[in-house]
Every structure is written in C-alpha cells, then in structure tokens.
Scaffold this motif. Structure first.
Motif, PDB file in Angstrom:
ATOM      1  N   ALA A   1      -2.285   0.688   7.528  1.00  0.00           N
ATOM      2  CA  ALA A   1      -1.293   0.385   6.492  1.00  0.00           C
ATOM      3  C   ALA A   1      -1.770   0.835   5.121  1.00  0.00           C
ATOM      4  CB  ALA A   1      -0.998  -1.116   6.491  1.00  0.00           C
ATOM      5  N   GLU A   2      -3.058   0.639   4.818  1.00  0.00           N
ATOM      6  CA  GLU A   2      -3.577   1.036   3.512  1.00  0.00           C
ATOM      7  C   GLU A   2      -3.484   2.545   3.326  1.00  0.00           C
ATOM      8  OE1 GLU A   2      -7.613   0.671   0.737  1.00  0.00           O
ATOM      9  OE2 GLU A   2      -7.698   0.189   2.877  1.00  0.00           O
ATOM     10  N   GLU A   3      -3.738   3.319   4.383  1.00  0.00           N
ATOM     11  CA  GLU A   3      -3.634   4.777   4.291  1.00  0.00           C
ATOM     12  C   GLU A   3      -2.206   5.185   3.939  1.00  0.00           C
ATOM     13  OE1 GLU A   3      -4.982   6.512   7.916  1.00  0.00           O
ATOM     14  OE2 GLU A   3      -6.738   5.215   8.021  1.00  0.00           O
ATOM     15  N   ILE A   4      -1.238   4.595   4.631  1.00  0.00           N
ATOM     16  CA  ILE A   4       0.167   4.941   4.399  1.00  0.00           C
ATOM     17  C   ILE A   4       0.566   4.610   2.965  1.00  0.00           C
ATOM     18  CG2 ILE A   4       2.538   4.413   5.070  1.00  0.00           C
ATOM     19  CD1 ILE A   4       1.495   3.918   7.900  1.00  0.00           C
ATOM     20  N   GLN A   5       0.128   3.445   2.480  1.00  0.00           N
ATOM     21  CA  GLN A   5       0.484   3.038   1.118  1.00  0.00           C
ATOM     22  C   GLN A   5      -0.101   4.003   0.088  1.00  0.00           C
ATOM     23  OE1 GLN A   5       2.591   0.686   0.444  1.00  0.00           O
ATOM     24  NE2 GLN A   5       2.771  -0.233   2.462  1.00  0.00           N
ATOM     25  N   MET A   6      -1.377   4.365   0.234  1.00  0.00           N
ATOM     26  CA  MET A   6      -2.022   5.209  -0.770  1.00  0.00           C
ATOM     27  C   MET A   6      -1.508   6.648  -0.707  1.00  0.00           C
ATOM     28  SD  MET A   6      -3.640   3.116  -2.493  1.00  0.00           S
ATOM     29  CE  MET A   6      -4.287   4.355  -3.619  1.00  0.00           C
ATOM     30  N   ILE A   7      -1.196   7.146   0.473  1.00  0.00           N
ATOM     31  CA  ILE A   7      -0.623   8.489   0.595  1.00  0.00           C
ATOM     32  C   ILE A   7       0.726   8.537  -0.128  1.00  0.00           C
ATOM     33  CG2 ILE A   7       0.432  10.108   2.224  1.00  0.00           C
ATOM     34  CD1 ILE A   7      -1.853   9.363   4.176  1.00  0.00           C
TER      35      ILE A   7
ATOM     36  N   LEU B   1      -8.439  10.800  -3.587  1.00  0.00           N
ATOM     37  CA  LEU B   1      -9.854  10.907  -3.252  1.00  0.00           C
ATOM     38  C   LEU B   1     -10.126   9.976  -2.078  1.00  0.00           C
ATOM     39  CD1 LEU B   1     -12.757  11.873  -3.840  1.00  0.00           C
ATOM     40  CD2 LEU B   1     -12.947   9.982  -5.487  1.00  0.00           C
ATOM     41  N   VAL B   2     -10.501  10.570  -0.931  1.00  0.00           N
ATOM     42  CA  VAL B   2     -10.700   9.803   0.302  1.00  0.00           C
ATOM     43  C   VAL B   2     -12.187   9.760   0.620  1.00  0.00           C
ATOM     44  CG1 VAL B   2     -10.045   9.559   2.724  1.00  0.00           C
ATOM     45  CG2 VAL B   2      -8.457  10.641   1.113  1.00  0.00           C
ATOM     46  N   THR B   3     -12.756   8.567   0.638  1.00  0.00           N
ATOM     47  CA  THR B   3     -14.172   8.406   0.940  1.00  0.00           C
ATOM     48  C   THR B   3     -14.341   7.705   2.278  1.00  0.00           C
ATOM     49  OG1 THR B   3     -14.248   6.298  -0.268  1.00  0.00           O
ATOM     50  CG2 THR B   3     -14.812   8.289  -1.490  1.00  0.00           C
TER      51      THR B   3
ATOM     52  N   GLY C   1     -16.624  11.451  10.379  1.00  0.00           N
ATOM     53  CA  GLY C   1     -15.935  11.102  11.616  1.00  0.00           C
ATOM     54  C   GLY C   1     -14.878  10.031  11.484  1.00  0.00           C
ATOM     55  N   THR C   2     -14.576   9.577  10.265  1.00  0.00           N
ATOM     56  CA  THR C   2     -13.561   8.539  10.104  1.00  0.00           C
ATOM     57  C   THR C   2     -12.152   9.109   9.956  1.00  0.00           C
ATOM     58  OG1 THR C   2     -14.104   8.474   7.736  1.00  0.00           O
ATOM     59  CG2 THR C   2     -15.124   6.816   9.141  1.00  0.00           C
ATOM     60  N   GLY C   3     -12.017  10.432   9.938  1.00  0.00           N
ATOM     61  CA  GLY C   3     -10.692  11.048   9.905  1.00  0.00           C
ATOM     62  C   GLY C   3     -10.187  11.363   8.516  1.00  0.00           C
ATOM     63  N   LYS C   4     -11.100  11.571   7.573  1.00  0.00           N
ATOM     64  CA  LYS C   4     -10.673  11.826   6.180  1.00  0.00           C
ATOM     65  C   LYS C   4      -9.848  13.105   6.069  1.00  0.00           C
ATOM     66  CE  LYS C   4     -14.922  11.830   4.657  1.00  0.00           C
ATOM     67  NZ  LYS C   4     -15.615  11.543   5.915  1.00  0.00           N
TER      68      LYS C   4
ATOM     69  N   LEU D   1      -6.139   8.852  -7.234  1.00  0.00           N
ATOM     70  CA  LEU D   1      -6.021   7.606  -6.488  1.00  0.00           C
ATOM     71  C   LEU D   1      -7.127   7.605  -5.445  1.00  0.00           C
ATOM     72  CD1 LEU D   1      -2.167   7.344  -5.986  1.00  0.00           C
ATOM     73  CD2 LEU D   1      -3.568   6.562  -7.895  1.00  0.00           C
ATOM     74  N   ARG D   2      -7.583   6.415  -5.040  1.00  0.00           N
ATOM     75  CA  ARG D   2      -8.738   6.346  -4.159  1.00  0.00           C
ATOM     76  C   ARG D   2      -8.425   5.563  -2.890  1.00  0.00           C
ATOM     77  NH1 ARG D   2     -13.173   4.309  -8.344  1.00  0.00           N
ATOM     78  NH2 ARG D   2     -11.355   3.920  -9.666  1.00  0.00           N
ATOM     79  N   LEU D   3      -8.945   6.072  -1.791  1.00  0.00           N
ATOM     80  CA  LEU D   3      -8.768   5.450  -0.478  1.00  0.00           C
ATOM     81  C   LEU D   3     -10.102   5.465   0.244  1.00  0.00           C
ATOM     82  CD1 LEU D   3      -7.081   4.394   1.955  1.00  0.00           C
ATOM     83  CD2 LEU D   3      -6.636   6.799   2.529  1.00  0.00           C
ATOM     84  N   ASP D   4     -10.524   4.301   0.706  1.00  0.00           N
ATOM     85  CA  ASP D   4     -11.772   4.194   1.461  1.00  0.00           C
ATOM     86  C   ASP D   4     -11.426   4.072   2.935  1.00  0.00           C
ATOM     87  OD1 ASP D   4     -14.435   3.949   2.121  1.00  0.00           O
ATOM     88  OD2 ASP D   4     -14.521   1.800   1.698  1.00  0.00           O
ATOM     89  N   MET D   5     -11.801   5.085   3.712  1.00  0.00           N
ATOM     90  CA  MET D   5     -11.498   5.102   5.145  1.00  0.00           C
ATOM     91  C   MET D   5     -12.535   4.292   5.918  1.00  0.00           C
ATOM     92  SD  MET D   5      -8.801   7.127   5.892  1.00  0.00           S
ATOM     93  CE  MET D   5      -9.095   7.926   7.467  1.00  0.00           C
ATOM     94  N   LYS D   6     -12.056   3.377   6.742  1.00  0.00           N
ATOM     95  CA  LYS D   6     -12.933   2.567   7.564  1.00  0.00           C
ATOM     96  C   LYS D   6     -13.148   3.230   8.925  1.00  0.00           C
ATOM     97  CE  LYS D   6     -12.603  -0.502   4.288  1.00  0.00           C
ATOM     98  NZ  LYS D   6     -13.662  -0.630   3.273  1.00  0.00           N
ATOM     99  N   ALA D   7     -14.243   2.861   9.571  1.00  0.00           N
ATOM    100  CA  ALA D   7     -14.489   3.347  10.932  1.00  0.00           C
ATOM    101  C   ALA D   7     -13.406   2.806  11.861  1.00  0.00           C
ATOM    102  CB  ALA D   7     -15.863   2.900  11.403  1.00  0.00           C
ATOM    103  N   PRO D   8     -12.997   3.575  12.877  1.00  0.00           N
ATOM    104  CA  PRO D   8     -11.947   3.108  13.790  1.00  0.00           C
ATOM    105  C   PRO D   8     -12.321   1.783  14.452  1.00  0.00           C
ATOM    106  CG  PRO D   8     -12.411   5.434  14.139  1.00  0.00           C
ATOM    107  CD  PRO D   8     -13.475   4.929  13.215  1.00  0.00           C
TER     108      PRO D   8
END
Length: 340
Positions: free
Chosen positions: A60-66, A77-79, A83-86, A258-265
């Motif tokens: 959900a956070e990915e969709i909101q920030m995109i 900016l995706v951190t 392997g987290t799919g950035k 804008l910043r998005l922190d990608m979590k491990a699956p």
C-alpha cells in the motif's frame, strides 16, 4: 481527486494516466511542440521484468508514494536492500500506465550529468566534414540546413535528456543506484529536476538560420527535433532513483524528491513470488527451503532472487543430488560475507 489512484499496482494496462489533474503551478512545464508518446507496447527490456512485476503484490505504501510522485511531478527516491524490487517499480508503472519503454540510466562512480543529458561526437563530425569538403570541392557549398543535419547525426540524447523531451505523456526514467555516483551528481541534478529543461551548447551556437535540428534519442532508431538548442519537458517524467542506502544525500536534493523505503518481502509475498514463477505445487514443496531462507535472512544479508535461483536448481533435475545441494548452498551465500 477522483482519479486517485492513477497507478493501482494491479499490473493491468490502462489509460488512467490521462486522468491526472493539472500539475501544481510550481511544477507546470510548457515545452513543445508536443511529441507523440512512444508505443505503449511492452519492449524486450520490460518483458524480462514482467515476471517479477506480476509475481509481487505492490504494498500500500508503494502505491501511495508512486501516485504522489505522479500527481506532484516529483522524482521518487527508492531506498532498500538489494533484491527488494526497487528498480522493478519503474517497469511496473511503465507497464500499467502504458508509458512506453523505460529509459534506464545505470550510475557508476564516473557518471556525470552530461552523460545523462546527451553525448556529442566532435571527432566523428570533423571526419565527416573533411570528407564532405573533399567531395564538394568543385560543387556548391553546403547550406545551413545541411550543417544542422550533419551535427544532428553526431549528437545523441541520453536517458535523462530523452525523458525531458516534450512528450504528451510522461516518460519513465530509472536512475539506477544513485548512491554509487560521484559526490557532485545529486547536486548537479537539482536544477534539471527543478526547471525540467536543459540546453545543448553545440546546437545553441549554430547560425540563427538553423532553428531546429533532428537529433538521435536514447530510444533505439528514434529521432526528435530540438529548437534553438533548448529541451524542455511538457509532462514531467516519472523518475525513479534507486539507492541501497549506502550514503546520505544533500538536504537540497532530498527536498526535491519523494522518498520510499522498500522493505524485504514478507513470507506471504515470497510464497506468492515462488508460486507465480514455479507454480503452486513447487511453492508448496519448497516450504522447508522457504523457512530456512527466512531464518538465514534474519541473521545475514540474502535476497529473494537468490532463493529463486536455489529453487530453480533444486527443481530442474540438473546433476547429482548432493552436488546440487552444494551449489545451492553457494548460491545462498550471504552478500555481506556473514556465514550461515
């Protein structure tokens, strides 16, 4: 804001990007004349990524920030760890919103702003000019139009330079691994991101009679007109900058992103990924390997694509069982060198 969300993360291509509201006044760009957007058909590069895209449910956070980046016309900016799919986010957006081929700029320690904007080959042009003068020694001199055509054949826009052309829809630009760059590159990007334009010195110095020059772009086999050496976007591109979190960026740079922190699956996402790639039966049979992988991930740095490689080796029937297990152990070796 009835158009929200434009990007849904469901992976089904649609035209809702046309429902984007007008940008805020401080992010309005007026480049032109408008260029037709490249075909929304899936190109070879995107096709290689679609398996990963379709097998992973967007958070959900990915969709909101995109969607926030699309609405505000700001880079994202995706951190996150490897392997987290950035980088797949760029391909997911390009595929769902039918925005054409992704323009990818892989960053190294030697990358400069000029590399992303355009490259000019003065040596090649000089050689061609010398040959032309030899051929035309006894004929009429070349016209100014021929001069513009000559220089256009030796100038190619880079991924960033192409993304800023005045397309009628935003292009998708992936600036991959920005944290590997020279310390100056993030600051050098500030004005380009803020102004949505740049100047090509070699074209702006041409005679006034040459108003427009066709140049090569980062899209293979494509050319675009540039007027008086200035390129300004019309629809600000959807820019994804990926970072492994290996460095800090200047506050002025972060302010423009804008910043998005990608979590491990999560375990559920990993099972979904395996099911999409290998089928539900293989995913179910691999439950023990999944548990071992998750336990290893808790104490060392391993990525989901390593697990995919291990499952493939285990199910492909290649080699003697014990030798394959040895290879699988090597495939799952932690990236940070920490032993299991």
């Amino acid at each position: 804001m009835s158009a929200w969300p434009v990007y849904t993360g469901e992976g089904v291509p649609h035209d809702r990007v046309d429902a984007l509201p007008d940008p805020p006044g401080w992010r309005t760009f007026t480049g032109g004349p408008a260029l037709a957007h490249p075909s929304g058909d899936v190109d070879a590069s995107t096709a290689r990524r679609l398996g990963s895209i379709r097998s992973r449910e967007a958070a959900a956070e990915e969709i909101q920030m995109i969607n926030a980046a699309l609405y505000l016309r700001r880079p994202l900016l995706v951190t996150g760890k490897p392997g987290t799919g950035k980088s797949t986010l760029a391909y997911a957006v390009a595929n769902e919103l039918k925005l054409g081929p992704v323009l990818r700029w892989p960053i190294t320690s030697r990358s400069t702003l000029g590399d992303g904007l355009y490259r000019y080959d003065p040596i090649g042009r000089l050689r061609e000019e010398n040959l032309r003068q030899l051929r035309e020694r006894d004929t009429e001199p070349a016209s100014d139009g021929s001069l513009g055509e000559d220089i256009g054949r030796h100038l190619r826009l880079g991924p960033l330079g192409t993304a800023l052309l005045p397309y009628d829809r935003p292009r998708v630009l992936l600036i991959d691994e920005i944290d590997k760059s020279d310390i100056d590159l993030p600051n050098d990007l500030l004005n380009v991101f803020e102004d949505g334009e740049y100047e090509i010195d070699e074209l702006s110095r041409l005679p006034l009679a040459i108003q427009e020059v066709d140049v090569m772009t980062a899209d293979r086999g494509m050319r675009a007109p540039v007027s008086r050496g200035v390129v300004q976007c019309r629809a600000f591109p959807f820019v994804v900058l990926t970072s492994n979190g290996e460095r800090d960026f200047p506050p002025a740079f972060l302010r423009r992103c804008l910043r998005l922190d990608m979590k491990a699956p999560t375990p559920e996402q990993i099972r979904s990924i395996l099911g999409a790639h290998f089928g539900p039966e293989v995913a179910s049979a691999a439950e023990e390997r999944i548990r071992d992988f998750l336990a290893l991930r808790d104490r060392a740095e391993v990525t989901t694509d390593q697990l995919l490689n291990a499952i493939y080796l285990a199910t492909s029937g290649s080699g003697h069982h014990h030798s394959v297990e040895d290879v699988i152990d090597a495939v799952l070796r932690p990236l940070n060198g920490t032993g299991p």
